[in-house]
Design a protein around this motif. Structure first.
Motif, PDB file in Angstrom:
ATOM      1  N   ALA A 231       0.802  -1.213   0.000  1.00 63.06           N
ATOM      2  CA  ALA A 231       0.000   0.000   0.000  1.00 63.06           C
ATOM      3  C   ALA A 231       0.843   1.275   0.000  1.00 63.06           C
ATOM      4  O   ALA A 231       0.521   2.235  -0.690  1.00 63.06           O
ATOM      5  CB  ALA A 231      -0.935  -0.007   1.205  1.00 63.06           C
ATOM      6  N   GLU A 232       1.918   1.291   0.779  1.00 55.89           N
ATOM      7  CA  GLU A 232       2.687   2.526   0.905  1.00 55.89           C
ATOM      8  C   GLU A 232       3.265   2.981  -0.421  1.00 55.89           C
ATOM      9  O   GLU A 232       3.401   4.163  -0.668  1.00 55.89           O
ATOM     10  CB  GLU A 232       3.820   2.325   1.919  1.00 55.89           C
ATOM     11  CG  GLU A 232       3.336   2.210   3.355  1.00 55.89           C
ATOM     12  CD  GLU A 232       4.487   2.124   4.329  1.00 55.89           C
ATOM     13  OE1 GLU A 232       5.641   2.068   3.855  1.00 55.89           O
ATOM     14  OE2 GLU A 232       4.246   2.114   5.532  1.00 55.89           O
TER      15      GLU A 232
ATOM     16  N   ASP B 286       9.183  11.708  -9.435  1.00 56.44           N
ATOM     17  CA  ASP B 286      10.000  10.495  -9.415  1.00 56.44           C
ATOM     18  C   ASP B 286      10.072   9.817 -10.775  1.00 56.44           C
ATOM     19  O   ASP B 286      10.506   8.664 -10.878  1.00 56.44           O
ATOM     20  CB  ASP B 286       9.431   9.499  -8.401  1.00 56.44           C
ATOM     21  CG  ASP B 286       9.341  10.076  -7.007  1.00 56.44           C
ATOM     22  OD1 ASP B 286      10.385  10.450  -6.460  1.00 56.44           O
ATOM     23  OD2 ASP B 286       8.220  10.164  -6.472  1.00 56.44           O
ATOM     24  N   CYS B 287       9.652  10.502 -11.823  1.00 57.15           N
ATOM     25  CA  CYS B 287       9.590   9.910 -13.163  1.00 57.15           C
ATOM     26  C   CYS B 287      10.930   9.276 -13.554  1.00 57.15           C
ATOM     27  O   CYS B 287      11.990   9.870 -13.365  1.00 57.15           O
ATOM     28  CB  CYS B 287       9.208  10.986 -14.177  1.00 57.15           C
ATOM     29  SG  CYS B 287       9.189  10.398 -15.890  1.00 57.15           S
TER      30      CYS B 287
ATOM     31  N   THR C  88      13.004   3.143  -4.467  1.00 57.83           N
ATOM     32  CA  THR C  88      13.852   3.269  -3.281  1.00 57.83           C
ATOM     33  C   THR C  88      14.133   4.728  -2.957  1.00 57.83           C
ATOM     34  O   THR C  88      14.038   5.154  -1.799  1.00 57.83           O
ATOM     35  CB  THR C  88      15.172   2.513  -3.493  1.00 57.83           C
ATOM     36  OG1 THR C  88      14.902   1.132  -3.738  1.00 57.83           O
ATOM     37  CG2 THR C  88      16.070   2.639  -2.272  1.00 57.83           C
ATOM     38  N   ALA C  89      14.485   5.509  -3.987  1.00 62.06           N
ATOM     39  CA  ALA C  89      14.768   6.938  -3.779  1.00 62.06           C
ATOM     40  C   ALA C  89      13.533   7.655  -3.238  1.00 62.06           C
ATOM     41  O   ALA C  89      13.638   8.524  -2.360  1.00 62.06           O
ATOM     42  CB  ALA C  89      15.216   7.570  -5.093  1.00 62.06           C
TER      43      ALA C  89
ATOM     44  N   LEU D 293      10.790  10.234   1.425  1.00 60.51           N
ATOM     45  CA  LEU D 293       9.610  10.368   2.280  1.00 60.51           C
ATOM     46  C   LEU D 293       9.841   9.840   3.690  1.00 60.51           C
ATOM     47  O   LEU D 293       8.914   9.820   4.500  1.00 60.51           O
ATOM     48  CB  LEU D 293       8.435   9.625   1.640  1.00 60.51           C
ATOM     49  CG  LEU D 293       7.962  10.156   0.282  1.00 60.51           C
ATOM     50  CD1 LEU D 293       6.835   9.288  -0.269  1.00 60.51           C
ATOM     51  CD2 LEU D 293       7.501  11.614   0.390  1.00 60.51           C
ATOM     52  N   GLY D 294      11.081   9.382   3.952  1.00 58.17           N
ATOM     53  CA  GLY D 294      11.397   8.908   5.286  1.00 58.17           C
ATOM     54  C   GLY D 294      10.863   7.531   5.596  1.00 58.17           C
ATOM     55  O   GLY D 294      10.674   7.187   6.777  1.00 58.17           O
ATOM     56  N   ARG D 295      10.614   6.736   4.575  1.00 59.85           N
ATOM     57  CA  ARG D 295      10.097   5.381   4.775  1.00 59.85           C
ATOM     58  C   ARG D 295      11.234   4.373   4.720  1.00 59.85           C
ATOM     59  O   ARG D 295      12.263   4.619   4.111  1.00 59.85           O
ATOM     60  CB  ARG D 295       9.061   5.043   3.717  1.00 59.85           C
ATOM     61  CG  ARG D 295       7.816   5.911   3.751  1.00 59.85           C
ATOM     62  CD  ARG D 295       6.929   5.617   2.568  1.00 59.85           C
ATOM     63  NE  ARG D 295       5.730   6.442   2.572  1.00 59.85           N
ATOM     64  CZ  ARG D 295       4.885   6.527   1.546  1.00 59.85           C
ATOM     65  NH1 ARG D 295       5.142   5.841   0.445  1.00 59.85           N
ATOM     66  NH2 ARG D 295       3.819   7.290   1.626  1.00 59.85           N
ATOM     67  N   SER D 296      10.997   3.230   5.312  1.00 52.79           N
ATOM     68  CA  SER D 296      11.996   2.175   5.299  1.00 52.79           C
ATOM     69  C   SER D 296      12.122   1.587   3.892  1.00 52.79           C
ATOM     70  O   SER D 296      11.144   1.508   3.150  1.00 52.79           O
ATOM     71  CB  SER D 296      11.590   1.073   6.279  1.00 52.79           C
ATOM     72  OG  SER D 296      12.446  -0.041   6.155  1.00 52.79           O
TER      73      SER D 296
END
Length: 399
Positions: free
Chosen positions: A52-53, A170-171, A378-379, A384-387
């Motif tokens: 979902a994220e 993020d394209c 990944t970038a 966004l500060g996510r794992s």
């Protein structure tokens, strides 16, 4: 994500891999084709929550862009050569009419571009009433698919890049290197509507690399798309169709079992393939949804060609894709759609009669696009500060 890999001796072997009101009248399918609904009941549906994220829109801020109808040109920019399906156009038109009559604008957010706010409550009641009035299961499926796709089209307008399906900031399109697919092969991406415009979907990479004619999108439950695909199948003949799916009821064939005797395997084939391509169908959806895709294919196959088994193949040699690092599969013997396509091309390239058609280069092009998608996702997660690691999902050896 599909179970496409023949069992291997150990997990260690895998470690060797490289690090609303009723829309336009819905068309009734032939009576003999009985569609199965796409709502998953299998516990594997948890896959959608795990992912979902990666695909969520900013909560309740993504809107309907230019607010107008979706044109045929806009529709095609999302990765298809077909006209805008009538059922999808009807859903979009009804949503816009409801918005015009309401006191607030449509808002979308979260997974699958879901409607938000009080508008969602009103639309939800109307669409449920419409759905319940549709007695025919095939019409229910068409409406379900059209509504999923219509909401995603409006919700992602102005937010996602229409080519790579990533947020515009993020394209990754400039990193994709196009490559010509051998004319003796054609991919059909039979995609579940819940995977349409999903950011971490990998099937989209195939038409980014090979073009929309060599890797053609067919949306599950969209009658126009399915008719186009089956018209092509009937033109090619059933001997040139294979589904990349390990049928559990029978032992699936391998690439070595495929017969290319109908092809005139000469250098002239590069320019002129009179016999038509070999059609490979890739089921593009979560594992739970891919079962519904397979059942619908099998029903149509029986309606067209009788009770013969749907021709399926499984790959003999394939490791987990690089996407496994960010989007783990529910079992070690499953892989993402693009990795499955690359594995198929690698195995085809080892066939002596196909060795001159550069299939290994085409497989490498798909793998490079997977690397690019992984880097982009990944970038984004880091920004966004996510794992960028996922919790281990395997409680046992799945092999």
């Amino acid at each position: 994500m599909l179970a496409l890999i023949r069992p291997v001796a150990s997990i260690g072997a895998l470690a060797l891999h490289r690090s609303l009101p009723l829309p336009l009248p819905l068309r009734r399918a032939p009576p003999i084709v009985r569609s199965l609904m796409a709502f998953p009941t299998d516990p594997a549906a948890v896959e959608e929550k795990v992912e979902a994220e990666d695909e969520a829109l900013p909560a309740a801020v993504a809107g309907a862009g230019d607010r107008g109808d979706v044109s045929h040109e806009e529709w095609r920019r999302w990765g298809t050569s077909s006209p805008l399906p009538g059922a999808v156009a009807g859903v979009i038109r009804d949503l816009l009419e409801m918005e015009a009559a309401a006191s607030e604008r449509m808002r979308f957010g979260g997974v699958g571009s879901k409607l938000k706010g009080s508008f969602k409550d009103v639309e939800d009641k109307k669409h449920r009433a419409v759905y319940e009035r549709l007695a025919d299961s095939d019409q229910k499926l068409q409406y379900f698919s059209a509504r999923q796709i219509g909401c995603r089209l409006l919700g992602c307008r102005g937010y996602l890049c229409q080519k790579c399906w990533l947020p515009t900031e993020d394209c990754m399109c400039t990193n994709i290197v196009p490559c010509n697919l051998w004319k003796g092969v054609k991919f059909w991406l039979y995609m579940h509507p819940k995977d349409f415009l999903r950011q971490n979907n990998t099937g989209k990479l195939l038409w980014q690399v090979f073009g929309i004619q060599a890797a053609q999108l067919c949306l599950f439950g969209i009658q126009e798309h399915e008719d186009i695909m089956w018209d092509a199948f009937q033109s090619s003949g059933k001997g040139k169709i294979s589904v990349l799916y390990p049928n559990k009821t029978t032992t699936p064939k391998s690439v070595k079992d495929l017969e290319f005797d109908g092809f005139s395997l000469t250098t002239d084939l590069r320019e002129n393939l009179q016999d038509g391509p070999f059609n490979f169908v890739l089921l593009d959806g979560t594992w739970s949804n891919s079962a519904a895709l397979y059942r619908r294919l099998k029903e149509r196959w029986t309606a067209v060609w009788g009770d013969e088994a749907l021709p399926c193949i499984a790959l003999s040699t394939l490791s987990a894709s690089v996407m496994h690092k960010l989007r783990p599969q529910p079992a070690w013997d499953r892989t993402c759609t693009a990795a499955a396509a690359a594995g198929l091309l690698w195995e085809l390239s080892s066939r002596p009669e196909l060795i001159s058609f550069g299939l290994e280069k085409q497989a490498e092009a798909v793998e490079c696009s997977l690397d690019n998608l992984l880097d982009a996702l990944t970038a984004r997660r880091l920004r966004l500060g996510r794992s960028i690691t996922r919790k281990q999902r395997h409680s046992r050896n799945c092999i």
